[in-house]
Design a protein around this motif. Structure first.
Motif, PDB file in Angstrom:
ATOM      1  N   ALA A   1      73.654   5.052  22.771  1.00  0.00           N
ATOM      2  CA  ALA A   1      74.246   6.039  23.680  1.00  0.00           C
ATOM      3  C   ALA A   1      73.149   6.936  24.229  1.00  0.00           C
ATOM      4  CB  ALA A   1      75.274   6.875  22.931  1.00  0.00           C
ATOM      5  N   ILE A   2      73.221   7.189  25.533  1.00  0.00           N
ATOM      6  CA  ILE A   2      72.269   8.127  26.158  1.00  0.00           C
ATOM      7  C   ILE A   2      73.054   9.189  26.910  1.00  0.00           C
ATOM      8  CG2 ILE A   2      70.383   8.448  27.798  1.00  0.00           C
ATOM      9  CD1 ILE A   2      69.647   5.531  27.465  1.00  0.00           C
ATOM     10  N   GLU A   3      72.813  10.439  26.559  1.00  0.00           N
ATOM     11  CA  GLU A   3      73.302  11.553  27.357  1.00  0.00           C
ATOM     12  C   GLU A   3      72.107  12.006  28.182  1.00  0.00           C
ATOM     13  OE1 GLU A   3      74.437  14.919  24.998  1.00  0.00           O
ATOM     14  OE2 GLU A   3      75.368  15.950  26.676  1.00  0.00           O
ATOM     15  N   ALA A   4      72.093  11.581  29.439  1.00  0.00           N
ATOM     16  CA  ALA A   4      70.946  11.835  30.306  1.00  0.00           C
ATOM     17  C   ALA A   4      71.184  13.129  31.067  1.00  0.00           C
ATOM     18  CB  ALA A   4      70.756  10.664  31.272  1.00  0.00           C
ATOM     19  N   GLY A   5      70.595  14.199  30.591  1.00  0.00           N
ATOM     20  CA  GLY A   5      70.779  15.501  31.233  1.00  0.00           C
ATOM     21  C   GLY A   5      69.600  15.849  32.123  1.00  0.00           C
ATOM     22  N   GLY A   6      69.787  16.795  32.997  1.00  0.00           N
ATOM     23  CA  GLY A   6      68.709  17.237  33.875  1.00  0.00           C
ATOM     24  C   GLY A   6      67.599  17.959  33.125  1.00  0.00           C
ATOM     25  N   THR A   7      67.902  18.496  31.951  1.00  0.00           N
ATOM     26  CA  THR A   7      66.918  19.225  31.157  1.00  0.00           C
ATOM     27  C   THR A   7      66.402  18.388  30.001  1.00  0.00           C
ATOM     28  OG1 THR A   7      68.193  21.211  31.653  1.00  0.00           O
ATOM     29  CG2 THR A   7      66.499  21.418  29.965  1.00  0.00           C
ATOM     30  N   LYS A   8      67.334  17.683  29.329  1.00  0.00           N
ATOM     31  CA  LYS A   8      66.902  16.835  28.211  1.00  0.00           C
ATOM     32  C   LYS A   8      67.723  15.550  28.143  1.00  0.00           C
ATOM     33  CE  LYS A   8      69.905  18.980  24.837  1.00  0.00           C
ATOM     34  NZ  LYS A   8      70.164  19.497  23.525  1.00  0.00           N
ATOM     35  N   PHE A   9      67.099  14.552  27.561  1.00  0.00           N
ATOM     36  CA  PHE A   9      67.766  13.290  27.250  1.00  0.00           C
ATOM     37  C   PHE A   9      68.101  13.310  25.764  1.00  0.00           C
ATOM     38  CE2 PHE A   9      67.292   9.404  30.146  1.00  0.00           C
ATOM     39  CZ  PHE A   9      67.294  10.155  31.304  1.00  0.00           C
ATOM     40  N   VAL A  10      69.342  12.945  25.423  1.00  0.00           N
ATOM     41  CA  VAL A  10      69.709  12.757  24.032  1.00  0.00           C
ATOM     42  C   VAL A  10      70.050  11.278  23.873  1.00  0.00           C
ATOM     43  CG1 VAL A  10      71.211  13.482  22.144  1.00  0.00           C
ATOM     44  CG2 VAL A  10      70.701  15.084  23.998  1.00  0.00           C
ATOM     45  N   CYS A  11      69.404  10.631  22.914  1.00  0.00           N
ATOM     46  CA  CYS A  11      69.668   9.216  22.634  1.00  0.00           C
ATOM     47  C   CYS A  11      70.185   9.113  21.213  1.00  0.00           C
ATOM     48  CB  CYS A  11      68.395   8.387  22.738  1.00  0.00           C
ATOM     49  SG  CYS A  11      67.629   8.431  24.359  1.00  0.00           S
TER      50      CYS A  11
ATOM     51  N   ARG B   1      70.016  10.178  15.964  1.00  0.00           N
ATOM     52  CA  ARG B   1      69.836  10.721  17.320  1.00  0.00           C
ATOM     53  C   ARG B   1      68.454  11.327  17.471  1.00  0.00           C
ATOM     54  NH1 ARG B   1      74.299  14.971  18.119  1.00  0.00           N
ATOM     55  NH2 ARG B   1      73.095  15.641  19.900  1.00  0.00           N
ATOM     56  N   ILE B   2      67.972  11.328  18.717  1.00  0.00           N
ATOM     57  CA  ILE B   2      66.758  12.074  19.050  1.00  0.00           C
ATOM     58  C   ILE B   2      66.990  12.735  20.398  1.00  0.00           C
ATOM     59  CG2 ILE B   2      65.088  10.583  17.846  1.00  0.00           C
ATOM     60  CD1 ILE B   2      64.362   9.541  20.744  1.00  0.00           C
ATOM     61  N   SER B   3      66.186  13.729  20.726  1.00  0.00           N
ATOM     62  CA  SER B   3      66.236  14.252  22.088  1.00  0.00           C
ATOM     63  C   SER B   3      64.833  14.616  22.525  1.00  0.00           C
ATOM     64  CB  SER B   3      67.191  15.442  22.186  1.00  0.00           C
ATOM     65  OG  SER B   3      66.618  16.575  21.603  1.00  0.00           O
ATOM     66  N   PHE B   4      64.631  14.544  23.832  1.00  0.00           N
ATOM     67  CA  PHE B   4      63.320  14.879  24.398  1.00  0.00           C
ATOM     68  C   PHE B   4      63.543  15.405  25.810  1.00  0.00           C
ATOM     69  CE2 PHE B   4      64.195  10.318  24.281  1.00  0.00           C
ATOM     70  CZ  PHE B   4      64.221   9.978  25.623  1.00  0.00           C
ATOM     71  N   PRO B   5      62.577  16.181  26.332  1.00  0.00           N
ATOM     72  CA  PRO B   5      62.764  16.779  27.659  1.00  0.00           C
ATOM     73  C   PRO B   5      62.815  15.722  28.759  1.00  0.00           C
ATOM     74  CG  PRO B   5      60.737  17.616  26.598  1.00  0.00           C
ATOM     75  CD  PRO B   5      61.295  16.550  25.712  1.00  0.00           C
ATOM     76  N   THR B   6      63.597  15.987  29.786  1.00  0.00           N
ATOM     77  CA  THR B   6      63.661  15.115  30.957  1.00  0.00           C
ATOM     78  C   THR B   6      62.450  15.414  31.825  1.00  0.00           C
ATOM     79  OG1 THR B   6      66.052  15.250  30.850  1.00  0.00           O
ATOM     80  CG2 THR B   6      65.111  14.417  32.900  1.00  0.00           C
ATOM     81  N   GLU B   7      61.529  14.459  31.880  1.00  0.00           N
ATOM     82  CA  GLU B   7      60.341  14.649  32.722  1.00  0.00           C
ATOM     83  C   GLU B   7      60.418  13.674  33.883  1.00  0.00           C
ATOM     84  OE1 GLU B   7      56.783  14.917  30.299  1.00  0.00           O
ATOM     85  OE2 GLU B   7      57.945  15.863  28.717  1.00  0.00           O
ATOM     86  N   GLU B   8      59.282  13.100  34.286  1.00  0.00           N
ATOM     87  CA  GLU B   8      59.397  12.189  35.439  1.00  0.00           C
ATOM     88  C   GLU B   8      60.133  10.910  34.983  1.00  0.00           C
ATOM     89  OE1 GLU B   8      56.029   9.316  34.767  1.00  0.00           O
ATOM     90  OE2 GLU B   8      57.566   9.369  36.305  1.00  0.00           O
ATOM     91  N   PRO B   9      60.857  10.265  35.919  1.00  0.00           N
ATOM     92  CA  PRO B   9      61.844   9.270  35.526  1.00  0.00           C
ATOM     93  C   PRO B   9      61.299   8.067  34.759  1.00  0.00           C
ATOM     94  CG  PRO B   9      61.703   9.435  37.935  1.00  0.00           C
ATOM     95  CD  PRO B   9      60.919  10.562  37.378  1.00  0.00           C
ATOM     96  N   GLU B  10      60.169   7.486  35.195  1.00  0.00           N
ATOM     97  CA  GLU B  10      59.666   6.290  34.499  1.00  0.00           C
ATOM     98  C   GLU B  10      59.326   6.618  33.049  1.00  0.00           C
ATOM     99  OE1 GLU B  10      58.744   6.937  37.614  1.00  0.00           O
ATOM    100  OE2 GLU B  10      59.613   5.182  38.628  1.00  0.00           O
ATOM    101  N   LYS B  11      58.677   7.741  32.840  1.00  0.00           N
ATOM    102  CA  LYS B  11      58.248   8.133  31.505  1.00  0.00           C
ATOM    103  C   LYS B  11      59.469   8.394  30.611  1.00  0.00           C
ATOM    104  CE  LYS B  11      55.884  11.778  28.964  1.00  0.00           C
ATOM    105  NZ  LYS B  11      55.397  13.156  28.995  1.00  0.00           N
TER     106      LYS B  11
END
Ligand code: ZN
Length: 291
Positions: free
Chosen positions: A5-15, A27-37
């Motif tokens: 599951a991915i909650e793709a937010g404008g600020t952070k991604f939660v997987c 679960r993990i989460s990390f900041p939403t940076e440039e799209p490919e990365k």
């Protein structure tokens, strides 16, 4: 069953990884940076996890038309680098499992209907009130898509009589999001909502705008449950204020005994802050069923 599951937010991604009961196992989460990365980071997380399917609930706007050549793309977002980005395509290429895709808020509404506050109901509306405002709609057992998808964060709202704030929406100035999302609170009061005391006049005005939108939603869609999540809704004092104003707006017009008990009708997410990720998990389970 192991579903990604991915909650793709404008600020952070939660997987996360979950099962058919809606349990989130990791679960993990990390900041939403440039799209490919960011997309690659998500794909790398899932690679050795043995997932059978994937669900993605994403910030938008999104192309959700399965017949469109750009199905699965983020479309017109002002977020740098993300406009016209093929989010679904990049993840499918990396992971090659059945994948469900919808807005983060449609996913959350779906998850709440499956396991949360709207469990057993065939309709609900899910609002997230945070950095922006989004609205997910689930009705007749289906998530609503139309021309695109509901954009209920941007509905017009009647002004609070004591409010002269111009609004923050770059498109509409004083739409719901422009008047009531986190940045509007911050700009109107010169401090973030999380630092304003519970008895500050800010909350009466905040509740006014949310009640305006909810009233329209209840009249138009007749949902069986209205769920309010997101960071701003951690301010629990908003709930009684919103219910009182919705009751006043409706003025007894809608003929349902459910509305006699607004404490059980306008509620926080049953899944708490997991609503978004659990909703994405539900999308993944659905994708697995339908291949
Ligand atoms: Zn707007």
């Amino acid at each position: 069953m192991r579903i990604g599951a991915i909650e793709a937010g404008g600020t952070k991604f939660v997987c996360g990884i979950g099962n058919e009961n809606g349990d989130i196992l990791d679960r993990i989460s990390f900041p939403t940076e440039e799209p490919e990365k960011t997309t690659q980071q998500a794909a790398d997380y899932f690679k050795d996890k043995g997932i059978e399917a994937l669900g993605i609930g994403s910030f938008g706007p999104l192309d959700l038309d399965t017949h469109s050549p750009t199905y699965g793309h983020v479309t017109t977002t002002p977020k740098p680098g993300w406009a016209n980005y093929d989010l679904l395509g990049h993840l499918q290429k990396e992971l090659d499992v059945p994948t469900g895709f919808d807005t983060d808020v449609n996913a959350a509404a779906f998850g709440e209907a499956k396991w949360g506050a709207a469990h057993g109901l065939d309709s609900c509306v899910y609002y997230t009130v945070g950095t922006g405002i989004g609205v997910g709609v689930y009705t007749g057992g289906q998530r609503v898509h139309g021309l695109v998808h509901p954009e209920g964060g941007h509905v017009p709202v009647r002004r609070h009589p004591d409010d002269e704030f111009a609004g923050t929406c770059p498109y509409h100035s004083d739409c719901l999001e422009g008047m009531a999302a986190g940045p509007a609170l911050g700009k109107r009061w010169g401090q973030g909502g999380d630092t304003l005391p519970a008895d500050h006049p800010a909350w009466e005005i905040e509740a006014h705008y949310l009640a305006e939108a909810l009233t329209g939603t209840i009249l138009l869609l007749s949902p069986k449950k209205v769920i309010l999540g997101g960071g701003v809704m951690h301010q629990q004092q908003l709930f009684p204020l919103i219910r009182e104003k919705v009751a006043k707006n409706l003025n007894g017009y809608v003929a349902s005994s459910v509305l006699d008990d607004l404490d059980s009708y306008i509620v926080p997410p049953g899944l708490g802050d997991n609503a978004g990720l659990a909703g994405s998990l539900a999308l993944g389970i659905e994708a697995l069923k339908h291949g």
